[in-house]
Design a protein around this motif. Structure first.
Motif, PDB file in Angstrom:
ATOM      1  N   VAL A 149       1.015  -1.192  -0.131  1.00 48.00           N
ATOM      2  CA  VAL A 149       0.031   0.120   0.050  1.00 48.00           C
ATOM      3  C   VAL A 149       0.793   1.162  -0.157  1.00 48.00           C
ATOM      4  O   VAL A 149       1.870   1.437   0.851  1.00 48.00           O
ATOM      5  CB  VAL A 149      -0.824  -0.024   1.211  1.00 48.00           C
ATOM      6  CG1 VAL A 149      -1.595   1.225   1.169  1.00 48.00           C
ATOM      7  CG2 VAL A 149      -1.632  -1.213   1.376  1.00 48.00           C
ATOM      8  N   GLU A 150       0.659   2.183  -0.800  1.00 46.83           N
ATOM      9  CA  GLU A 150       1.500   3.229  -1.016  1.00 46.83           C
ATOM     10  C   GLU A 150       0.711   4.354  -0.413  1.00 46.83           C
ATOM     11  O   GLU A 150      -0.617   4.518  -0.266  1.00 46.83           O
ATOM     12  CB  GLU A 150       1.682   3.816  -2.481  1.00 46.83           C
ATOM     13  CG  GLU A 150       2.612   2.919  -3.199  1.00 46.83           C
ATOM     14  CD  GLU A 150       2.727   3.450  -4.569  1.00 46.83           C
ATOM     15  OE1 GLU A 150       1.955   3.934  -5.307  1.00 46.83           O
ATOM     16  OE2 GLU A 150       3.726   3.272  -5.166  1.00 46.83           O
ATOM     17  N   VAL A 151       1.488   5.313   0.580  1.00 46.60           N
ATOM     18  CA  VAL A 151       0.965   6.300   1.208  1.00 46.60           C
ATOM     19  C   VAL A 151       1.253   7.622   0.811  1.00 46.60           C
ATOM     20  O   VAL A 151       2.311   7.965   0.641  1.00 46.60           O
ATOM     21  CB  VAL A 151       1.445   6.241   2.605  1.00 46.60           C
ATOM     22  CG1 VAL A 151       0.765   7.189   3.678  1.00 46.60           C
ATOM     23  CG2 VAL A 151       1.138   4.814   3.305  1.00 46.60           C
ATOM     24  N   PRO A 152       0.363   8.529   0.328  1.00 49.38           N
ATOM     25  CA  PRO A 152       0.446   9.789  -0.311  1.00 49.38           C
ATOM     26  C   PRO A 152       0.429  10.671   0.599  1.00 49.38           C
ATOM     27  O   PRO A 152      -0.113  10.714   1.724  1.00 49.38           O
ATOM     28  CB  PRO A 152      -0.661   9.820  -1.463  1.00 49.38           C
ATOM     29  CG  PRO A 152      -1.911   9.049  -0.677  1.00 49.38           C
ATOM     30  CD  PRO A 152      -1.231   7.775   0.003  1.00 49.38           C
ATOM     31  N   SER A 153       1.121  11.952   0.437  1.00 45.63           N
ATOM     32  CA  SER A 153       1.123  13.006   1.154  1.00 45.63           C
ATOM     33  C   SER A 153      -0.246  13.747   1.304  1.00 45.63           C
ATOM     34  O   SER A 153      -0.919  13.929   0.333  1.00 45.63           O
ATOM     35  CB  SER A 153       2.134  14.033   0.873  1.00 45.63           C
ATOM     36  OG  SER A 153       2.089  15.204   1.841  1.00 45.63           O
ATOM     37  N   PRO A 154      -0.927  13.939   2.477  1.00 43.54           N
ATOM     38  CA  PRO A 154      -2.054  14.465   2.695  1.00 43.54           C
ATOM     39  C   PRO A 154      -2.343  15.859   2.178  1.00 43.54           C
ATOM     40  O   PRO A 154      -3.390  16.563   2.009  1.00 43.54           O
ATOM     41  CB  PRO A 154      -2.748  14.287   4.096  1.00 43.54           C
ATOM     42  CG  PRO A 154      -1.308  14.200   4.680  1.00 43.54           C
ATOM     43  CD  PRO A 154      -0.423  13.457   3.765  1.00 43.54           C
ATOM     44  N   ALA A 155      -1.073  16.583   2.159  1.00 45.45           N
ATOM     45  CA  ALA A 155      -1.075  18.010   1.761  1.00 45.45           C
ATOM     46  C   ALA A 155       0.524  18.240   1.460  1.00 45.45           C
ATOM     47  O   ALA A 155       1.245  17.534   1.649  1.00 45.45           O
ATOM     48  CB  ALA A 155      -1.202  18.671   3.021  1.00 45.45           C
ATOM     49  N   ALA A 156       0.673  19.409   0.800  1.00 49.15           N
ATOM     50  CA  ALA A 156       1.755  19.991   0.446  1.00 49.15           C
ATOM     51  C   ALA A 156       2.718  20.475   1.628  1.00 49.15           C
ATOM     52  O   ALA A 156       1.903  21.029   2.467  1.00 49.15           O
ATOM     53  CB  ALA A 156       1.831  21.082  -0.612  1.00 49.15           C
ATOM     54  N   GLY A 157       3.936  20.415   1.609  1.00 50.34           N
ATOM     55  CA  GLY A 157       4.516  21.064   3.024  1.00 50.34           C
ATOM     56  C   GLY A 157       5.955  20.331   3.025  1.00 50.34           C
ATOM     57  O   GLY A 157       6.592  19.980   2.097  1.00 50.34           O
ATOM     58  N   VAL A 158       6.390  20.366   4.206  1.00 52.75           N
ATOM     59  CA  VAL A 158       7.893  19.823   4.435  1.00 52.75           C
ATOM     60  C   VAL A 158       7.508  18.591   5.528  1.00 52.75           C
ATOM     61  O   VAL A 158       6.897  18.784   6.594  1.00 52.75           O
ATOM     62  CB  VAL A 158       8.646  20.575   5.188  1.00 52.75           C
ATOM     63  CG1 VAL A 158      10.033  20.223   5.748  1.00 52.75           C
ATOM     64  CG2 VAL A 158       8.899  21.849   4.082  1.00 52.75           C
ATOM     65  N   LEU A 159       8.281  17.633   5.295  1.00 52.90           N
ATOM     66  CA  LEU A 159       8.035  16.073   6.128  1.00 52.90           C
ATOM     67  C   LEU A 159       8.994  16.512   7.278  1.00 52.90           C
ATOM     68  O   LEU A 159      10.198  16.507   7.265  1.00 52.90           O
ATOM     69  CB  LEU A 159       8.714  14.954   5.247  1.00 52.90           C
ATOM     70  CG  LEU A 159       8.711  13.617   6.113  1.00 52.90           C
ATOM     71  CD1 LEU A 159       7.284  13.315   6.314  1.00 52.90           C
ATOM     72  CD2 LEU A 159       9.312  12.551   5.261  1.00 52.90           C
ATOM     73  N   SER A 160       8.372  17.113   8.441  1.00 52.48           N
ATOM     74  CA  SER A 160       8.902  17.500   9.548  1.00 52.48           C
ATOM     75  C   SER A 160       9.263  16.107  10.276  1.00 52.48           C
ATOM     76  O   SER A 160      10.271  16.443  11.308  1.00 52.48           O
ATOM     77  CB  SER A 160       8.138  18.401  10.191  1.00 52.48           C
ATOM     78  OG  SER A 160       6.944  17.844  10.534  1.00 52.48           O
ATOM     79  N   GLU A 161       8.618  15.108  10.557  1.00 52.76           N
ATOM     80  CA  GLU A 161       9.027  13.913  11.157  1.00 52.76           C
ATOM     81  C   GLU A 161       8.463  12.972  10.810  1.00 52.76           C
ATOM     82  O   GLU A 161       7.400  12.679  10.234  1.00 52.76           O
ATOM     83  CB  GLU A 161       8.188  14.343  12.712  1.00 52.76           C
ATOM     84  CG  GLU A 161       8.543  13.251  13.604  1.00 52.76           C
ATOM     85  CD  GLU A 161       7.767  13.459  15.117  1.00 52.76           C
ATOM     86  OE1 GLU A 161       7.969  12.469  15.789  1.00 52.76           O
ATOM     87  OE2 GLU A 161       6.726  14.406  15.192  1.00 52.76           O
ATOM     88  N   ILE A 162       9.325  11.633  10.922  1.00 50.79           N
ATOM     89  CA  ILE A 162       8.832  10.207  10.693  1.00 50.79           C
ATOM     90  C   ILE A 162       8.645   9.664  11.957  1.00 50.79           C
ATOM     91  O   ILE A 162       9.687   9.319  12.605  1.00 50.79           O
ATOM     92  CB  ILE A 162       9.745   9.593   9.798  1.00 50.79           C
ATOM     93  CG1 ILE A 162       9.991  10.225   8.432  1.00 50.79           C
ATOM     94  CG2 ILE A 162       9.712   8.010   9.677  1.00 50.79           C
ATOM     95  CD1 ILE A 162      10.965   9.575   7.454  1.00 50.79           C
ATOM     96  N   VAL A 163       7.330   9.137  12.242  1.00 50.40           N
ATOM     97  CA  VAL A 163       7.087   8.692  13.341  1.00 50.40           C
ATOM     98  C   VAL A 163       7.555   7.074  13.375  1.00 50.40           C
ATOM     99  O   VAL A 163       7.901   6.403  14.200  1.00 50.40           O
ATOM    100  CB  VAL A 163       5.535   8.891  13.702  1.00 50.40           C
ATOM    101  CG1 VAL A 163       5.345   8.016  15.012  1.00 50.40           C
ATOM    102  CG2 VAL A 163       5.366  10.439  13.941  1.00 50.40           C
ATOM    103  N   ALA A 164       7.114   6.415  12.431  1.00 53.89           N
ATOM    104  CA  ALA A 164       7.231   5.103  12.149  1.00 53.89           C
ATOM    105  C   ALA A 164       8.430   4.565  10.861  1.00 53.89           C
ATOM    106  O   ALA A 164       8.351   4.997   9.959  1.00 53.89           O
ATOM    107  CB  ALA A 164       6.042   4.268  11.570  1.00 53.89           C
ATOM    108  N   ALA A 165       9.375   4.306  11.539  1.00 54.18           N
ATOM    109  CA  ALA A 165      10.730   4.179  10.654  1.00 54.18           C
ATOM    110  C   ALA A 165      10.488   2.601  10.002  1.00 54.18           C
ATOM    111  O   ALA A 165       9.721   1.903  10.008  1.00 54.18           O
ATOM    112  CB  ALA A 165      11.953   3.987  11.455  1.00 54.18           C
ATOM    113  N   GLU A 166      11.324   2.557   9.148  1.00 51.31           N
ATOM    114  CA  GLU A 166      11.418   1.305   8.065  1.00 51.31           C
ATOM    115  C   GLU A 166      11.506   0.091   8.981  1.00 51.31           C
ATOM    116  O   GLU A 166      12.185   0.258  10.004  1.00 51.31           O
ATOM    117  CB  GLU A 166      12.291   1.208   6.819  1.00 51.31           C
ATOM    118  CG  GLU A 166      12.152   2.353   5.735  1.00 51.31           C
ATOM    119  CD  GLU A 166      13.082   2.179   4.612  1.00 51.31           C
ATOM    120  OE1 GLU A 166      14.159   1.587   4.904  1.00 51.31           O
ATOM    121  OE2 GLU A 166      13.109   3.256   4.008  1.00 51.31           O
ATOM    122  N   GLY A 167      10.520  -0.827   8.888  1.00 52.34           N
ATOM    123  CA  GLY A 167      10.690  -2.041   9.505  1.00 52.34           C
ATOM    124  C   GLY A 167       9.645  -2.015  10.744  1.00 52.34           C
ATOM    125  O   GLY A 167       9.702  -3.155  11.298  1.00 52.34           O
TER     126      GLY A 167
END
Length: 503
Positions: A149-167
């Motif tokens: 499942v691909e997750v698109p960005s809900p809005a334009a902006g800057v990715l300020s934080e990744i809460v769930a890392a790979e894995g």
């Protein structure tokens, strides 16, 4: 003006549900898509979102009530209060970019994963913290038991934080990341966000939050003498649902699991040349389901061979005209699908399944067509294949196959099959024993077409031959039925005119 809140589609063959919990009460302001209540069916828990913003005017179906599909649950008054219109803005903390320098932060949540899918693994992040993203630009990819499942960005902006890392394994309502409205907010978000998210695991490690279990679950637990700590809740915040109680009652007594034999020591000179890769969730699921199939079904395989001369001649004669008229190539799969549908009418137990002590006969054919993809084997389902034309079958197979290879199949497209065809011949397989796809009772294995000397009317002739294999569940299908099914498939392919005459 008021908007009705009705019971959504509950899933294949599910006709009613129980209202488990209301999250709102009459008079509460609700935003569009905000969760109003939770319904409980025999198999899954369904959340009902608000179809519009406004005020919850009336609750028609109370907790504990049993309701059918499309039944009225509640009504929402639109425009009755300014609060509903203001809620989305307030929820965003009134953070639209302004002269004060504040900016809006938007949470990136796990999207809908599909019926009965409760968790996924974050496989790949396409962006990193600080990257600028456009609305609908792909941020990351999640991997479930069946699909990516691909997750698109809900809005334009800057990715300020990744809460769930790979894995990381996340549930269906988890936060994945935070999108800031400006570079300034992106710089500030990691420090502030990391503190708040660092506190979450600590809170999670504490006691279970005080939640109200579903009324039907409490009633059943009281009847069966179970306590809440004996049941694992699958509802919101760990709420125990009726299905959880039924699962706990039907669960076998825990047995000591047989441990896998320890891996033999590896010489040092070989260890440096090995590569260890974690199995994907799809591969783990494939392994588990195949082993479960062997452990559950009394699986047996019967074999036959088919002379493909007539089918190949018919295909060669009409393939160009077929493609010109229908816009799709004429392959062998439509012939085999038609032949199987024809045979299943005569031997319906091959198209049936076991449910407890009952046999469920299907008066339709939802044909599963096994397809190999770069990530593993998947089985998209062609619904009502018995009612489709050759062209309809070929178009469906082509479309499903492309979606499978692209990883775009939904859960719904891989559920509900009644029989499966697997074509190992495309990889050069001459003979194999396919494994059942539970809860189905039959699977046909196709193989490579190979010229072989055959005795025809006392003379040796070279004929294009294919071995066929039918694996079946001997608990429901007797040997006579299995052999009869395979002979009918053979007859239909050796004389395709029989399909037109329904013979």
């Amino acid at each position: 003006m008021s908007t009705e809140v009705r019971v959504p589609t509950l899933g294949e063959s599910v006709t009613e549900a129980t209202v488990a919990t209301w999250f709102k009460k009459p008079g509460d302001t609700v935003a569009q898509d905000e969760m109003l209540c939770e319904l409980e069916t025999d198999k899954v828990t369904v959340e009902v979102p608000a179809p519009a913003a406004g005020t919850l005017a009336e609750i028609v179906a109370q907790e504990g009530d049993t309701v059918g599909v499309d039944a009225l649950l509640a009504s929402i008054s639109e425009g009755a209060t300014d609060g509903a219109a203001a809620a989305p803005a307030a929820k965003a903390d009134a953070a639209a970019p302004a002269d004060s320098g504040s900016s809006e932060s938007i949470d990136v949540m796990v999207p809908t994963l599909g019926e009965s899918v409760t968790e996924a693994t974050v496989s790949t992040w396409f962006k990193k913290v600080g990257d600028t993203v456009a609305q609908d630009e792909m941020l990351c990819e999640l991997e479930t038991d069946k699909v990516s499942v691909e997750v698109p960005s809900p809005a334009a902006g800057v990715l300020s934080e990744i809460v769930a890392a790979e894995g990381t394994t996340v549930d269906a309502k988890a936060k994945l990341a935070v999108i800031g409205g400006s570079a300034a907010s992106a710089a500030a978000a990691p420090s502030a966000g990391s503190e708040s998210h660092a506190a979450q695991p600590a809170a999670a490690s504490g006691s279970k939050p005080d939640v109200e279990d579903a009324p039907s679950a409490k009633k059943l637990m009281a009847e069966k003498g179970l306590s809440a700590d004996q049941v694992t809740g699958s509802g919101r915040d760990g709420r125990v649902m009726k299905g959880d109680v039924l699962a706990a009652l039907s669960a076998p007594a825990p047995k000591a699991e047989a441990k896998a034999a320890p891996r033999a020591p590896v010489p040092a000179e070989d260890a440096s040349r090995e590569e260890r890769v974690k199995m994907t969730r799809l591969r783990q699921t494939i392994a588990k389901r195949l082993k479960d199939s062997q452990n559950t079904a009394a699986m047996l395989t019967t074999y036959n061979e088919v002379d493909m001369t007539e089918t190949m001649a018919l295909r060669k004669e009409y393939k160009d005209l077929f493609e010109k008229k229908h816009g799709v190539r004429l392959g062998f799969m439509s012939f085999f699908t038609k032949a199987c549908c024809h045979a299943l009418k005569e031997v319906p137990e091959v198209n049936a399944e076991i449910d407890g002590t009952d046999i469920v006969y299907k008066n339709f054919v939802h044909m599963g067509v096994a397809a190999g993809t770069p990530t593993g084997l998947v089985v998209p389902v062609i619904r009502d294949a018995d009612a489709m034309s050759f062209a309809g079958i070929e178009k469906a197979i082509a479309e499903k196959g492309k979606r499978a290879r692209d990883g775009k199949l939904s859960m719904a497209e891989m559920q509900g099959g009644t029989f499966t065809i697997s074509n190992g011949g495309v990889y050069g397989s001459l003979m194999s024993s396919p494994i059942l796809n539970p809860p189905q009772s039959g699977i046909l294995g196709m193989h490579k077409i190979q010229d072989r000397p055959m005795v025809i009317n006392g003379e040796i002739k070279i004929r294009p031959m294919m071995y066929l294999a039918l694996s079946y569940d001997h608990r429901i299908v007797d040997g006579k039925g299995a052999v009869t099914f395979l002979v009918r498939v053979k007859e239909a392919l050796e004389d395709p005119r029989r399909l037109l005459m329904d013979l």
